[in-house]
Design a protein around this motif. Sequence first.
Motif, PDB file in Angstrom:
ATOM      1  N   SER A 181       0.840  -1.193   0.000  1.00  0.00           N
ATOM      2  CA  SER A 181       0.000   0.000   0.000  1.00  0.00           C
ATOM      3  C   SER A 181       0.879   1.249   0.000  1.00  0.00           C
ATOM      4  O   SER A 181       2.062   1.201   0.332  1.00  0.00           O
ATOM      5  CB  SER A 181      -0.922   0.017   1.222  1.00  0.00           C
ATOM      6  N   THR A 182       0.250   2.359  -0.367  1.00  0.00           N
ATOM      7  CA  THR A 182       1.004   3.625  -0.426  1.00  0.00           C
ATOM      8  C   THR A 182       1.436   4.087   0.954  1.00  0.00           C
ATOM      9  O   THR A 182       2.568   4.555   1.143  1.00  0.00           O
ATOM     10  CB  THR A 182       0.133   4.710  -1.089  1.00  0.00           C
ATOM     11  N   SER A 183       0.546   3.982   1.936  1.00  0.00           N
ATOM     12  CA  SER A 183       0.896   4.404   3.294  1.00  0.00           C
ATOM     13  C   SER A 183       2.049   3.571   3.842  1.00  0.00           C
ATOM     14  O   SER A 183       2.969   4.096   4.481  1.00  0.00           O
ATOM     15  CB  SER A 183      -0.320   4.279   4.206  1.00  0.00           C
ATOM     16  N   LEU A 185       4.311   2.094   2.065  1.00  0.00           N
ATOM     17  CA  LEU A 185       5.495   2.456   1.297  1.00  0.00           C
ATOM     18  C   LEU A 185       6.130   3.729   1.844  1.00  0.00           C
ATOM     19  O   LEU A 185       7.354   3.811   2.023  1.00  0.00           O
ATOM     20  CB  LEU A 185       5.120   2.623  -0.175  1.00  0.00           C
ATOM     21  N   VAL A 186       5.290   4.729   2.122  1.00  0.00           N
ATOM     22  CA  VAL A 186       5.812   5.997   2.647  1.00  0.00           C
ATOM     23  C   VAL A 186       6.442   5.799   4.022  1.00  0.00           C
ATOM     24  O   VAL A 186       7.521   6.324   4.340  1.00  0.00           O
ATOM     25  CB  VAL A 186       4.688   7.047   2.693  1.00  0.00           C
ATOM     26  N   GLU A 189       9.763   4.024   3.661  1.00  0.00           N
ATOM     27  CA  GLU A 189      10.788   4.895   3.089  1.00  0.00           C
ATOM     28  C   GLU A 189      11.349   5.853   4.147  1.00  0.00           C
ATOM     29  O   GLU A 189      12.547   6.096   4.208  1.00  0.00           O
ATOM     30  CB  GLU A 189      10.203   5.677   1.913  1.00  0.00           C
TER      31      GLU A 189
END
Length: 335
Positions: A181-183, A185-186, A189
Amino acid sequence: MSVLGKGRRGVPLAAVGLAAVLLAGGCGAGGVQNDSAPAAKAPAGGAADQGQAAPGEAGAGAPDLRVDQRSIIYTGTVQVQVDDVERAAREAIATADAAGGFVGGDQRRSESADARAELELRVPAAKFTEVVDELAKLGRQQRREVHTQDVTEETVDLDARITSQRARVDSARRLLSRATSTSELVSLENELGRREADLASLEAKKRRLADLTALSTITVTFVGKDASTEEEPADIGFLAGLRGGWQVFVASVTVLLTVLGALLPWLVAVGLPVALLIRVLRRRRRRRTPPAGPMPLAPPVGPMPPAGPMPLAPPAGPPGGPTAPPPVPATRSAP
């Protein structure tokens, strides 16, 4: 029948005896194997004992190299009195270059009365003592100070922390590659960036320690032959205060003259035109203002009349003259 019966009874007895013999043999073999285990371990123990005795035997015949394996920072300070400060500074630089080092700082004062040169030399730790001795031979040594700092534990701790931090960075990278998911991934990172920054900081500290342990620092000061060899005590008393006050006064006058010298071009460039303009304006004012006439003379003063009795005031009025009206009586108002 009796013989056959005895034979049948003997077969089971023989079987039981054979089984007992086989069982006893197995137990004996196991006992032999168990007894041989300590014998097999004995050489290892003997080797360990020999390994423990080896350092003592090596210490008796060969030098102990454990000190050389430690991380030690060497710093030294040397002050040498020489006849020629410039020549001694050049020789010190040549000595550092020959040892595989370099010059980290160079400050010189070439006044003949109080010549002075201060050099910061970085030389390999293995050549530290040799270079210090070579510098002391350039003149008459006045002072020598050598300091050491053992950073072995700090170096080992940094190595362990770097290894652990690298593992954390690799783990964060693996998790980042599996993010769905994007959350997530952020978040991964950001965590990876933080761990990589911590790893870079630890590696920078390790490089700094490695540089300090690999290259030692020597601060050498060369003074001229006219320089005092002993530190002068601080002056106290009236004369010392007078001398200090005079020095402050001279310094203040010097600063004042410097400021005046800096302002003089501006005064010439701006002050002179302003002064001429003011003078011209004053002249114009004088031309426009009319000249004042002569002052009138006062009349002559005659002789004073003789003093006599003061005349009496005239009566309030002549007999036939007007008289004041009679007063009007006050009237009462009706209730």
